[in-house]
Design a protein around this motif. Structure first.
Motif, PDB file in Angstrom:
ATOM      1  N   LEU A   1      -3.815   0.156  -2.911  1.00  0.00           N
ATOM      2  CA  LEU A   1      -3.579  -1.129  -2.251  1.00  0.00           C
ATOM      3  C   LEU A   1      -3.544  -2.200  -3.340  1.00  0.00           C
ATOM      4  O   LEU A   1      -4.481  -2.326  -4.122  1.00  0.00           O
ATOM      5  CB  LEU A   1      -4.727  -1.394  -1.270  1.00  0.00           C
TER       6      LEU A   1
ATOM      7  N   LEU B   1      -5.410  -1.499  10.762  1.00  0.00           N
ATOM      8  CA  LEU B   1      -4.772  -0.497   9.910  1.00  0.00           C
ATOM      9  C   LEU B   1      -4.620   0.759  10.751  1.00  0.00           C
ATOM     10  O   LEU B   1      -5.587   1.208  11.372  1.00  0.00           O
ATOM     11  CB  LEU B   1      -5.701  -0.160   8.740  1.00  0.00           C
TER      12      LEU B   1
ATOM     13  N   VAL C   1      -3.799   4.508  10.077  1.00  0.00           N
ATOM     14  CA  VAL C   1      -3.563   5.472   9.007  1.00  0.00           C
ATOM     15  C   VAL C   1      -3.008   6.747   9.618  1.00  0.00           C
ATOM     16  O   VAL C   1      -3.671   7.411  10.420  1.00  0.00           O
ATOM     17  CB  VAL C   1      -4.864   5.771   8.233  1.00  0.00           C
TER      18      VAL C   1
ATOM     19  N   LEU D   1       0.123   2.968   7.784  1.00  0.00           N
ATOM     20  CA  LEU D   1       0.125   3.700   6.517  1.00  0.00           C
ATOM     21  C   LEU D   1       0.552   5.130   6.791  1.00  0.00           C
ATOM     22  O   LEU D   1       0.153   5.676   7.845  1.00  0.00           O
ATOM     23  CB  LEU D   1      -1.279   3.697   5.900  1.00  0.00           C
ATOM     24  N   PRO D   2       1.266   5.798   5.957  1.00  0.00           N
ATOM     25  CA  PRO D   2       1.876   5.284   4.738  1.00  0.00           C
ATOM     26  C   PRO D   2       2.993   4.277   5.016  1.00  0.00           C
ATOM     27  O   PRO D   2       3.617   4.362   6.071  1.00  0.00           O
ATOM     28  CB  PRO D   2       2.421   6.541   4.062  1.00  0.00           C
ATOM     29  N   ASP D   3       3.218   3.381   4.049  1.00  0.00           N
ATOM     30  CA  ASP D   3       4.068   2.235   4.329  1.00  0.00           C
ATOM     31  C   ASP D   3       5.172   2.051   3.280  1.00  0.00           C
ATOM     32  O   ASP D   3       6.351   2.069   3.609  1.00  0.00           O
ATOM     33  CB  ASP D   3       3.180   0.990   4.384  1.00  0.00           C
ATOM     34  N   LYS D   4       4.757   1.868   1.997  1.00  0.00           N
ATOM     35  CA  LYS D   4       5.710   1.687   0.892  1.00  0.00           C
ATOM     36  C   LYS D   4       6.594   0.456   1.012  1.00  0.00           C
ATOM     37  O   LYS D   4       7.760   0.477   0.654  1.00  0.00           O
ATOM     38  CB  LYS D   4       6.594   2.946   0.740  1.00  0.00           C
TER      39      LYS D   4
ATOM     40  N   ALA E   1       0.855  -1.175   0.000  1.00  0.00           N
ATOM     41  CA  ALA E   1       0.000   0.000   0.000  1.00  0.00           C
ATOM     42  C   ALA E   1       0.892   1.227   0.000  1.00  0.00           C
ATOM     43  O   ALA E   1       1.938   1.251   0.644  1.00  0.00           O
ATOM     44  CB  ALA E   1      -0.895   0.003   1.223  1.00  0.00           C
ATOM     45  N   PHE E   2       0.516   2.218  -0.772  1.00  0.00           N
ATOM     46  CA  PHE E   2       1.309   3.451  -0.820  1.00  0.00           C
ATOM     47  C   PHE E   2       0.386   4.588  -1.205  1.00  0.00           C
ATOM     48  O   PHE E   2      -0.653   4.378  -1.835  1.00  0.00           O
ATOM     49  CB  PHE E   2       2.486   3.311  -1.792  1.00  0.00           C
TER      50      PHE E   2
ATOM     51  N   TYR F   1      -4.904   6.001  -0.779  1.00  0.00           N
ATOM     52  CA  TYR F   1      -3.886   4.975  -0.755  1.00  0.00           C
ATOM     53  C   TYR F   1      -4.198   3.912  -1.810  1.00  0.00           C
ATOM     54  O   TYR F   1      -5.359   3.483  -1.929  1.00  0.00           O
ATOM     55  CB  TYR F   1      -3.828   4.321   0.625  1.00  0.00           C
TER      56      TYR F   1
END
Lengths: 469, 345
Positions: free
Chosen positions: A337, A327, A329, A308-311, A270-271, A335
Motif C-alpha cells: 500500500l 476494504l 479483500v 483488493l486486488p486493485d492495481k 495497493a497491489f 498487499y
C-alpha cells in the motif's frame, strides 16, 4: 589542514525573540567543563561572568575580488584574531548574531581568512526558530528563510504554543528549504548542549543517519507498507485533519489557528506482492507504485469501498468519507500500500474486525515538495569513484557560475586513488576540501548536498555524474 | 654573528613591545593576562610588573619624552604609567570594550606644552594629554577604526584614521575632518612615509594600496600570498617593507612611487612572516616568522638574489620585532611569552 587542533565555532542565528539568548544561557550554565568565549552582535542578557564576552558591531564587507557574494565579517576577523593570541585557549567560541543577520558572510569568514582558517573551524550554524511566528516570518522576511537555509541544526522552539499538527507542518516547511538540517523540537530552547555543538562541521554522515531518505529522488508518495490481509472485510481509517482534536491537543489550544491546510484528497495505490519478506519491497514495489502514481489519473473510490486486488491509483475524498473506508479483500495475501500522506500525518490505520493490522514492513519516502519559495536543497548520491581533476574542475566552475545562489554545499566523496574520504564544504563561492578518515571497510560512496536558490536538480546530477572516474 | 644577550618571560603571547626613548628600558604587553612589564634594556631584568588590563592588553606606547607609558586593552581603558616607578598615574575610558591602538604625536602641543595621545576603541577616537586629561573626542567613525597615524612632517596636528571603506584626515586642533578618501574594504593597517608623501594601507584581500598624500593618485599592489599586516619604512622614507606571506617585499617609493615596479623579494622564511623592521638609521632589515625563525638582511644589494646575513631560531613563533635605538640589538617577542634580546654585530 590541522583540523584536530582548531577551535570549534558555533554560530547561533534566529529572529529577535526566537530564543537565542535563552539557548546561549542554557549552554553556558550547563556543567560541560568547556571554556567558552562568546561574541555577541547585540546586547544580550547573558547571565555569566567568568567567560569572555565580547560585543562587536557587525561589519560586512566585500572581498574586492570582483565577486559580490564574497563578503566577510571584519568584526569577526579582528575579534577572533585577538582571541587566537591567548595561550590559555578556549574550547569553543559561540557567536550570537543579530536577529536579521545574514549567516553567509559569517560562514565565509572562516573560509576566506588564512589566519582564522588555521585556528578556528566552523563547527555549525544553529538557527533558533519561533514556532508561533515562523509562518509569518517565512512570508515577510527573506532573512528568516536564509537563516534556515544556512543552518546545520534547527531548534524549533516554543512548540508548546502550537498544536502538534502545526509542528508537523512547520517541520515540513523547514524541510522544503533545508532538507539536510536536523530539527529539534523544544520549549524554552531546552535541548542538550551536545545536540547544539559538536556538529562536526558539515557532518553529512549524521545528516544521512537522521534522514536516510534525503539523498533519494523525490517520490510521488510519502509512505509505503506491506500488509498481510485475510480474505474478507477490513477497514481503513484516517483523520482528515478537519475538526479533529489533534493527538489529544485540547481544542482551544489550536482552535484559534485551526483550518489546517490538509489536502482534501488522499491518494493510494495497493497491489499484491509475493510476500512480506520478498525482495520486491521496497525497490521493485516503489517502482511499480511510481508507475501507478505518475501515469494514471486517480480513480475515486466508489461507494467508499475499496476492492483488493486493485492495481489502480485511487483517490479518497477525505471530507466526504469522514474518517474511514471499507476494504474488500478478494484473496488472502500480502498487499503493498503506497500513500500520498504519511500514516502519522493522517493517522492511517488498517483494521480487521476490532484488531489493528500492523504493516509487515514499511518505510517513508521523500515526497515531492511543492516549494513555496525559491530556496530548496538537492541531495545527490553516486556509487563508485570520482576523478579528482574532473570533480575539482566541475565544482570550481559551478561555484563560479552559481556561487551566489548556492548558500551551502557539503559532500563526502570517494576519489579514485585515495584511501581517505574527501570532505567538501562550501559557502557561496568559497569552499574547502580535505581528506578525512580512511574508508576502511565501509562501502565507498559519494554524497553531495546543495542548499540554495533556484537549484536545478537535473543539471547538478548530470554534472556530478560526469565526474565519475 | 647574532648573540643572545638576555631573555625575559612575560608568560603570555607578546602583543606589543616598545623601547623607551632614552634606550634604558623596554615595555611589553601580554595578550590574555593583560600584564604590562618593564625590562631593563641592558640586562633584561624585570623592573616593574604593571597590572595592565583585565582580559588582555593590546598596545603600549612611550610618550616622546619618555615620562609616560600609555597602555590600552580589553578592559576598555587607557592607562598612564610612570616608566621609572611603575606607578599608575591615571586611567581613562576609550569609549568601547577594546582599546586597540594608541599613538603619541611626536611634538608637544605648542599651546599647552603637553604631548598628546590619540586612542582608538571601536568607532571611538579620543585625544588625551600626557596627564590623562581628555583634549577632545572626535566624531564616531562609521565603522570600527582599524588603524591610526599622525601625519608627517608633524607641523600640522593632523592624523589619519582608517576603517573599512574610509580614510579620514582629522585636524586635532579643532576636531574637524579636513580630508576624506574612499578606501577599499577590509583595511588592516596604515602607515605614512616619514617624509609625509605616501600613505600605505594593507588590506584583507592580500593587497596594499599606495596613496600619494601630496597629489590624488592611488595605486594598488596585489599578488601577496596572504594579508599584509606590517608596513615598515626605512629611515629615509624611500623603502617600504611589507609582509604578507613567507617573503618580505621591499618597495622603492622614490620618484613616482612603487606602482608598476617590481619589489625586492627577501626569500628565506618558510612560514608566514609576522613582523619585520628596518634599522633606525642603518639599512639592515630584520624579519621574524610564525615558526620562530628570524633573519637579518642587507637590503641594498644588486645583482644576486638577497640572502640573510644572519639567521636564527626562537623557541616559538615570533610576534613582534624591534631594533634598539642604536641599531645593535634586536628584541623579539614570541607566542609563548619570551622576549629575546639579540645583539647583531
Amino acid at each position: 589542514m590541522k583540523s584536530e587542533s582548531r577551535i570549534p565555532v558555533t554560530v547561533i542565528t534566529g529572529f529577535l525573540g526566537s530564543g537565542k539568548t535563552t539557548l546561549l544561557n542554557r549552554m553556558l550554565s550547563e556543567k560541560h567543563g568547556h571554556r567558552i568565549a562568546i561574541i555577541e552582535n547585540e546586547f544580550g542578557e547573558i547571565s555569566i561572568d567568568h567567560e569572555l564576552v565580547v560585543q562587536t558591531d557587525e561589519e560586512i564587507f566585500e572581498m574586492n575580488n570582483g565577486c559580490l557574494c564574497c563578503t566577510v565579517r571584519g568584526d569577526l576577523i579582528r575579534t577572533l584574531g585577538h582571541i587566537a593570541k591567548r595561550r590559555d585557549k578556549f574550547d569553543r567560541i559561540l557567536i550570537e548574531t543579530t536577529g536579521l543577520a545574514d549567516p553567509g558572510p559569517i560562514a565565509q569568514t572562516f573560509f576566506m581568512d588564512d589566519d582564522l582558517k588555521n585556528q578556528f573551524c566552523l563547527d555549525g550554524i544553529v538557527t533558533v526558530v519561533d514556532a508561533l511566528h515562523l509562518l509569518q516570518h517565512l512570508d515577510d522576511a527573506p532573512e528568516a528563510r536564509e537563516q534556515i537555509a544556512f543552518a546545520d541544526r534547527i531548534l524549533l522552539n516554543k512548540i508548546d504554543m502550537v498544536s502538534s499538527q502545526e509542528v508537523e507542518e512547520l517541520e515540513g516547511k523547514i524541510h522544503c528549504i533545508n532538507a539536510p538540517a536536523t530539527i529539534y523540537r523544544c520549549v524554552r530552547a531546552d535541548v542538550p548542549v551536545e545536540k547544539v555543538w559538536r556538529v562536526g562541521g558539515f557532518n553529512l554522515d549524521h545528516t544521512l543517519e537522521i534522514h536516510p531518505a534525503f539523498l533519494e529522488p523525490e517520490q510521488p508518495f510519502a509512505w509505503g507498507g506491506v500488509f498481510h490481509l485475510p480474505e474478507g472485510h477490513a477497514k481503513i481509517s484516517f483523520h482528515s485533519g478537519h475538526g479533529c482534536s489533534c493527538n489529544g491537543h485540547p481544542e482551544q489550544v489550536h482552535g484559534a489557528t485551526s483550518e489546517h491546510e490538509m489536502p482534501s484528497e488522499f491518494l493510494l495505490a495497493a497491489f499484491p506482492v509475493a510476500s512480506a519478506w520478498s525482495p520486491d519491497f521496497p525497490d521493485k514495489a516503489a517502482a511499480d507504485a511510481r508507475a501507478l502514481f505518475s501515469s494514471e489519473k486517480a480513480v475515486p473510490v466508489a461507494n467508499n469501498v475499496f476492492f483488493l486486488p486493485d492495481k489502480k491509483l485511487r483517490s479518497l475524498d477525505l471530507k466526504a468519507h469522514r474518517g474511514s473506508s471499507f476494504l474488500e479483500v478478494g484473496e488472502e495475501g500480502c498487499y503493498a500500500l503506497f500513500t500520498s500522506l504519511s500514516p502519522e500525518s493522517c493517522d492511517l490505520r488498517i483494521s480487521v474486525g476490532e484488531k489493528e493490522v500492523e504493516p509487515e514492513e514499511s518505510r517513508s519516502f521523500k515526497p515531492v515538495h511543492h516549494h513555496s519559495g525559491d530556496i530548496s536543497s538537492v541531495g545527490l548520491s553516486l556509487d563508485g569513484d570520482l576523478d579528482e581533476e574532473k570533480v575539482t574542475a566541475w565544482m570550481g566552475r559551478l561555484l563560479q557560475e552559481k556561487g551566489a545562489d548556492i548558500f551551502r554545499m557539503k559532500g563526502v566523496l570517494s576519489v579514485r586513488g585515495k584511501d581517505e574520504r574527501l570532505i567538501f564544504q562550501g559557502v557561496h563561492m568559497t569552499f574547502e576540501a580535505k581528506l578525512d578518515r580512511p574508508w576502511g571497510k565501509s562501502p565507498r560512496h559519494n554524497a553531495l548536498v546543495f542548499i540554495g536558490r533556484k537549484l536545478d536538480r537535473q543539471a547538478l546530477k548530470a554534472g556530478f555524474t560526469a565526474c565519475m572516474a | 654573528m647574532p648573540k643572545l644577550i638576555w631573555s625575559a618571560n612575560l608568560g603570555e603571547y607578546v602583543v606589543d613591545l616598545k623601547e623607551s626613548p632614552d634606550g634604558s628600558q623596554w615595555a611589553a604587553a601580554a595578550a590574555a593576562t593583560g600584564q604590562i612589564a618593564i625590562f631593563d634594556a641592558a640586562t633584561g631584568e624585570q623592573k616593574h610588573a604593571l597590572k595592565g588590563h583585565a582580559l588582555g592588553a593590546h598596545v603600549v606606547a612611550y610618550s616622546p619624552d619618555g615620562k609616560v607609558l600609555a597602555s590600552g586593552g580589553q578592559d576598555g581603558q587607557i592607562k598612564f604609567w610612570s616608566p621609572s616607578s611603575g606607578e599608575e598615574l591615571g586611567r581613562c575610558p576609550g569609549g568601547a570594550p577594546w582599546v586597540t591602538q594608541l599613538a603619541w604625536h611626536p611634538v608637544p602641543n605648542p599651546k599647552t606644552g603637553f604631548y598628546e595621545l590619540v586612542s582608538i576603541a571601536g568607532k571611538k577616537l579620543r585625544l588625551w594629554d600626557a596627564n590623562g586629561a581628555q583634549v577632545r573626542a572626535f566624531e564616531d567613525s562609521v565603522a570600527t577604526v582599524s588603524d591610526i597615524a599622525w601625519l608627517p612632517p608633524f607641523d600640522k596636528r593632523e592624523l589619519v584614521s582608517v576603517c573599512s571603506g574610509n580614510a579620514l584626515v582629522l585636524d586635532a586642533e579643532n576636531g574637524v575632518v579636513s580630508g576624506r578618501r574612499k578606501l577599499p574594504n577590509g583595511v588592516l593597517v596604515l602607515s605614512c612615509s616619514p617624509d609625509g608623501k605616501w600613505m600605505m594601507t594593507g588590506h584583507q584581500d592580500n593587497s596594499i594600496h599606495v596613496w600619494n598624500l601630496r597629489g590624488s593618485t592611488e595605486a594598488h599592489m596585489r599578488g601577496y600570498e596572504s594579508k599584509v599586516t606590517r608596513l615598515s619604512w626605512d629611515s629615509s622614507g624611500r623603502y617600504l617593507a611589507t609582509n604578507g606571506g613567507a617573503e618580505v617585499a621591499v618597495w622603492d617609493c622614490s620618484g613616482k612611487g612603487p606602482e608598476g615596479t617590481a619589489p625586492l623579494m627577501l626569500a628565506w622564511h618558510e612560514r608566514t612572516v609576522r613582523d619585520q623592521a628596518f634599522q633606525h638609521s642603518g639599512s639592515s632589515l630584520a624579519s621574524v616568522d610564525e615558526g620562530g625563525f628570524f633573519a637579518v638582511w642587507r637590503t641594498q644589494v644588486s645583482g644576486r638574489p638577497p640572502a640573510p646575513l644572519f639567521h636564527g631560531k626562537l623557541g616559538s613563533g615570533g610576534t613582534v620585532l624591534r631594533w634598539s635605538a642604536d641599531d645593535k640589538i634586536l628584541v623579539i617577542g614570541t607566542e609563548s611569552g619570551w622576549i629575546r634580546a639579540i645583539e647583531i654585530i
